[in-house]
Design a protein around this motif. Structure first.
Motif, PDB file in Angstrom:
ATOM      1  N   GLU A  49       0.858  -1.179   0.000  1.00 39.14           N
ATOM      2  CA  GLU A  49       0.000   0.000   0.000  1.00 39.14           C
ATOM      3  C   GLU A  49       0.900   1.237   0.000  1.00 39.14           C
ATOM      4  N   SER A  50       1.139   1.784  -1.182  1.00 38.62           N
ATOM      5  CA  SER A  50       2.033   2.936  -1.269  1.00 38.62           C
ATOM      6  C   SER A  50       1.488   4.059  -2.141  1.00 38.62           C
ATOM      7  N   HIS A  51       0.680   3.730  -3.131  1.00 40.34           N
ATOM      8  CA  HIS A  51       0.152   4.709  -4.088  1.00 40.34           C
ATOM      9  C   HIS A  51      -1.376   4.610  -4.107  1.00 40.34           C
ATOM     10  N   PHE A  52      -2.022   5.733  -3.846  1.00 43.00           N
ATOM     11  CA  PHE A  52      -3.482   5.757  -3.833  1.00 43.00           C
ATOM     12  C   PHE A  52      -4.009   6.916  -4.672  1.00 43.00           C
ATOM     13  N   LYS A  53      -5.218   6.705  -5.178  1.00 38.06           N
ATOM     14  CA  LYS A  53      -5.976   7.769  -5.833  1.00 38.06           C
ATOM     15  C   LYS A  53      -7.251   7.954  -5.024  1.00 38.06           C
ATOM     16  N   VAL A  54      -7.603   9.218  -4.767  1.00 39.41           N
ATOM     17  CA  VAL A  54      -8.813   9.549  -4.030  1.00 39.41           C
ATOM     18  C   VAL A  54      -9.676  10.450  -4.903  1.00 39.41           C
ATOM     19  N   VAL A  55     -10.925  10.048  -5.090  1.00 41.12           N
ATOM     20  CA  VAL A  55     -11.927  10.906  -5.709  1.00 41.12           C
ATOM     21  C   VAL A  55     -12.906  11.228  -4.587  1.00 41.12           C
ATOM     22  N   LEU A  83      -0.235  10.232  -3.307  1.00 41.05           N
ATOM     23  CA  LEU A  83      -1.679  10.357  -3.201  1.00 41.05           C
ATOM     24  C   LEU A  83      -2.170  11.294  -4.298  1.00 41.05           C
ATOM     25  N   ALA A  84      -2.899  10.731  -5.271  1.00 43.17           N
ATOM     26  CA  ALA A  84      -3.531  11.536  -6.316  1.00 43.17           C
ATOM     27  C   ALA A  84      -4.892  11.962  -5.788  1.00 43.17           C
ATOM     28  N   ILE A  85      -5.159  13.263  -5.835  1.00 46.42           N
ATOM     29  CA  ILE A  85      -6.387  13.808  -5.255  1.00 46.42           C
ATOM     30  C   ILE A  85      -7.239  14.445  -6.348  1.00 46.42           C
ATOM     31  N   HIS A  86      -8.496  14.029  -6.403  1.00 44.41           N
ATOM     32  CA  HIS A  86      -9.501  14.632  -7.273  1.00 44.41           C
ATOM     33  C   HIS A  86     -10.614  15.093  -6.343  1.00 44.41           C
ATOM     34  N   ALA A  87     -10.655  16.388  -6.044  1.00 43.68           N
ATOM     35  CA  ALA A  87     -11.583  16.936  -5.053  1.00 43.68           C
ATOM     36  C   ALA A  87     -12.588  17.867  -5.734  1.00 43.68           C
ATOM     37  N   PHE A  88     -13.861  17.564  -5.562  1.00 42.85           N
ATOM     38  CA  PHE A  88     -14.921  18.304  -6.232  1.00 42.85           C
ATOM     39  C   PHE A  88     -16.043  18.663  -5.271  1.00 42.85           C
ATOM     40  N   LYS A 127     -19.673  15.934 -12.298  1.00 46.14           N
ATOM     41  CA  LYS A 127     -20.220  15.245 -13.468  1.00 46.14           C
ATOM     42  C   LYS A 127     -19.219  15.243 -14.625  1.00 46.14           C
ATOM     43  N   ASN A 128     -19.066  14.078 -15.246  1.00 47.17           N
ATOM     44  CA  ASN A 128     -18.237  13.896 -16.440  1.00 47.17           C
ATOM     45  C   ASN A 128     -16.761  14.241 -16.255  1.00 47.17           C
ATOM     46  N   GLN A 129     -16.255  14.146 -15.052  1.00 49.99           N
ATOM     47  CA  GLN A 129     -14.833  14.406 -14.804  1.00 49.99           C
ATOM     48  C   GLN A 129     -14.012  13.157 -15.115  1.00 49.99           C
ATOM     49  N   ASP A 130     -12.886  13.336 -15.764  1.00 52.57           N
ATOM     50  CA  ASP A 130     -11.962  12.233 -16.021  1.00 52.57           C
ATOM     51  C   ASP A 130     -11.001  12.143 -14.841  1.00 52.57           C
ATOM     52  N   THR A 131     -11.087  11.071 -14.093  1.00 53.69           N
ATOM     53  CA  THR A 131     -10.197  10.878 -12.943  1.00 53.69           C
ATOM     54  C   THR A 131      -9.256   9.699 -13.171  1.00 53.69           C
ATOM     55  N   SER A 132      -9.043   9.347 -14.437  1.00 51.21           N
ATOM     56  CA  SER A 132      -8.134   8.239 -14.730  1.00 51.21           C
ATOM     57  C   SER A 132      -6.695   8.652 -14.419  1.00 51.21           C
TER      58      SER A 132
END
Length: 103
Positions: free
Chosen positions: A36-42, A76-81, A87-92
């Motif tokens: 557990e070292s790399h995470f993405k958070v939406v 930690l990749a962060i996608h904060a909305f 809606k329709n956000q690309d979080t890849s």
């Protein structure tokens, strides 16, 4: 408790209406099963209303605290909305240059 579980618990303090946590460790160099070292958070939360992107990230970092750092979460990749933006956000995520090669 796993890092992913701890991350989930801490991010609940931001009262998300939507929260997705993805362990992306397997796509990075040095991976082994269970790492557990790399995470993405939406995360979608009204607590981000009126905040610039950097301020949203600062809120997430403050909630996560010492989970980021040596021996814990490396990236930690962060996608904060807020809900209206989500809606329709690309979080890849892009592929890591050091990802394990598959043949």
């Amino acid at each position: 408790m796993s890092l992913e579980q701890q991350l989930n618990e801490r991010l609940q303090t931001l009262e998300p209406s939507y929260l997705e946590i993805v362990n992306e460790s397997s796509g990075h160099g040095g991976y082994f099963p269970g790492k557990e070292s790399h995470f993405k958070v939406v995360i979608v939360s009204e607590c981000f209303a009126g905040l610039r992107l950097v301020q949203r990230h600062q809120k997430v970092y403050a909630a996560v605290g010492e989970l980021l750092g040596a021996g814990n979460i490396h990236a930690l990749a962060i996608h904060a909305f807020i809900a209206d933006e989500w809606k329709n956000q690309d979080t890849s995520s892009p592929e890591c240059a050091h990802a394990p090669k598959t043949s």
